[in-house]
Design a protein around this motif. Structure first.
Motif, PDB file in Angstrom:
ATOM      1  N   UNK A  13       0.837  -1.183   0.000  1.00 30.17           N
ATOM      2  CA  UNK A  13       0.000   0.000   0.000  1.00 30.17           C
ATOM      3  C   UNK A  13       0.881   1.245   0.000  1.00 30.17           C
ATOM      4  N   UNK A  14       0.506   2.233  -0.773  1.00 30.64           N
ATOM      5  CA  UNK A  14       1.184   3.526  -0.885  1.00 30.64           C
ATOM      6  C   UNK A  14       2.583   3.420  -1.495  1.00 30.64           C
ATOM      7  N   UNK A  15       2.848   2.364  -2.284  1.00 33.94           N
ATOM      8  CA  UNK A  15       4.157   2.214  -2.926  1.00 33.94           C
ATOM      9  C   UNK A  15       3.975   2.035  -4.434  1.00 33.94           C
ATOM     10  N   UNK A  16       4.919   2.578  -5.196  1.00 33.98           N
ATOM     11  CA  UNK A  16       4.960   2.392  -6.641  1.00 33.98           C
ATOM     12  C   UNK A  16       6.055   1.387  -6.945  1.00 33.98           C
ATOM     13  N   UNK A  17       5.883   0.648  -8.042  1.00 33.22           N
ATOM     14  CA  UNK A  17       6.865  -0.369  -8.408  1.00 33.22           C
ATOM     15  C   UNK A  17       7.418  -0.072  -9.790  1.00 33.22           C
ATOM     16  N   UNK A  18       8.696  -0.370  -9.964  1.00 35.06           N
ATOM     17  CA  UNK A  18       9.349  -0.188 -11.254  1.00 35.06           C
ATOM     18  C   UNK A  18      10.513  -1.145 -11.359  1.00 35.06           C
ATOM     19  N   UNK A  19      11.212  -1.097 -12.470  1.00 35.70           N
ATOM     20  CA  UNK A  19      12.374  -1.968 -12.679  1.00 35.70           C
ATOM     21  C   UNK A  19      13.426  -1.211 -13.458  1.00 35.70           C
ATOM     22  N   UNK A  20      14.690  -1.558 -13.219  1.00 40.52           N
ATOM     23  CA  UNK A  20      15.793  -0.959 -13.969  1.00 40.52           C
ATOM     24  C   UNK A  20      16.148  -1.811 -15.173  1.00 40.52           C
ATOM     25  N   UNK A  21      15.780  -3.103 -15.129  1.00 43.68           N
ATOM     26  CA  UNK A  21      16.072  -4.022 -16.230  1.00 43.68           C
ATOM     27  C   UNK A  21      14.953  -5.046 -16.305  1.00 43.68           C
ATOM     28  N   UNK A  22      14.714  -5.544 -17.509  1.00 43.37           N
ATOM     29  CA  UNK A  22      13.631  -6.503 -17.748  1.00 43.37           C
ATOM     30  C   UNK A  22      14.184  -7.734 -18.457  1.00 43.37           C
ATOM     31  N   UNK A  23      13.690  -8.916 -18.061  1.00 47.89           N
ATOM     32  CA  UNK A  23      14.126 -10.188 -18.614  1.00 47.89           C
ATOM     33  C   UNK A  23      13.616 -10.330 -20.053  1.00 47.89           C
ATOM     34  N   UNK A  24      14.384 -11.028 -20.890  1.00 44.35           N
ATOM     35  CA  UNK A  24      13.955 -11.329 -22.254  1.00 44.35           C
ATOM     36  C   UNK A  24      12.533 -11.867 -22.258  1.00 44.35           C
ATOM     37  N   UNK A  25      11.725 -11.412 -23.181  1.00 42.40           N
ATOM     38  CA  UNK A  25      10.351 -11.866 -23.307  1.00 42.40           C
ATOM     39  C   UNK A  25       9.353 -10.956 -22.628  1.00 42.40           C
ATOM     40  N   UNK A  26       9.823 -10.060 -21.734  1.00 42.33           N
ATOM     41  CA  UNK A  26       8.914  -9.157 -21.041  1.00 42.33           C
ATOM     42  C   UNK A  26       8.200  -8.262 -22.044  1.00 42.33           C
ATOM     43  N   UNK A  27       6.883  -8.102 -21.857  1.00 46.97           N
ATOM     44  CA  UNK A  27       6.093  -7.207 -22.699  1.00 46.97           C
ATOM     45  C   UNK A  27       5.612  -6.039 -21.852  1.00 46.97           C
ATOM     46  N   UNK A  28       5.736  -4.844 -22.402  1.00 44.94           N
ATOM     47  CA  UNK A  28       5.234  -3.637 -21.764  1.00 44.94           C
ATOM     48  C   UNK A  28       4.361  -2.908 -22.774  1.00 44.94           C
ATOM     49  N   UNK A  29       3.476  -2.062 -22.263  1.00 50.12           N
ATOM     50  CA  UNK A  29       2.589  -1.295 -23.139  1.00 50.12           C
ATOM     51  C   UNK A  29       2.638   0.175 -22.769  1.00 50.12           C
TER      52      UNK A  29
END
Length: 177
Positions: free
Chosen positions: A18-34
């Protein structure tokens, strides 16, 4: 050439705080983002909002279509439209936390990770499930909320004894009430 992610194992839903945002500095092969256009903007016709982390000759990179969001007023206008061109500014390292050590991966495996996708004016990134084994997520308290100890803000998707799990997340965010 793309076989590196064809056999990637899916992670369960990541932990929520709760009250936290999530992100990543690197993504594994196959990851899809929009990409999702901000309110008041729509994607330019013919541009697909999805991108995928894929393997190439230079290592992992995002396959993107040059996605663009344009002002809805421009879309509705019957007059001539003007193309807007944005220059991409290098990411500010001052805002990013120090790179997290990938303890379970050798240096040669780092080529199997994409960095953050390019920023698009008037758009934000949305992950499309699933994440894959090896993904590290960074949790940060939202503005106005403080971390309570312990303050570990990362969770990693790992395979442990045949099960795929996220490492424990000890982050709690509070506004003092």
């Amino acid at each position: 050439l793309l076989s590196g992610f064809l056999f990637a194992e899916n992670c369960p839903d990541p932990p929520r705080r709760e009250f936290a945002d999530v992100g990543a500095e690197a993504y594994v092969l196959g990851t899809k983002l929009y990409y999702a256009c901000d309110s008041g903007y729509d994607r330019k016709s013919g541009h697909h909002p999805g991108i995928q982390c894929s393997s190439g000759q230079q290592g992992a990179s995002w396959d993107d279509s040059g996605f663009e969001c344009i002002d809805k007023k421009t879309l509705l206008s019957t007059g001539p439209t003007e193309e807007l061109h944005f220059t991409q500014k290098p990411e500010s390292k001052a805002q990013s936390p120090a790179p997290q050590k990938q303890e379970d991966f050798s240096e040669s495996d780092q080529k199997d990770f994409c960095g953050p996708p390019r920023p698009v004016p008037h758009a934000s990134i949305r992950p499309k499930k699933p994440y894959y084994v090896g993904q590290v997520l960074h949790f940060k308290c939202q503005s106005g909320y403080d971390k309570l100890p312990p303050t570990s803000g990362t969770s990693t998707c790992k395979k442990v004894n045949g099960s795929i799990v996220w490492t424990p997340l000890d982050l709690r965010c509070t506004n003092g009430s």
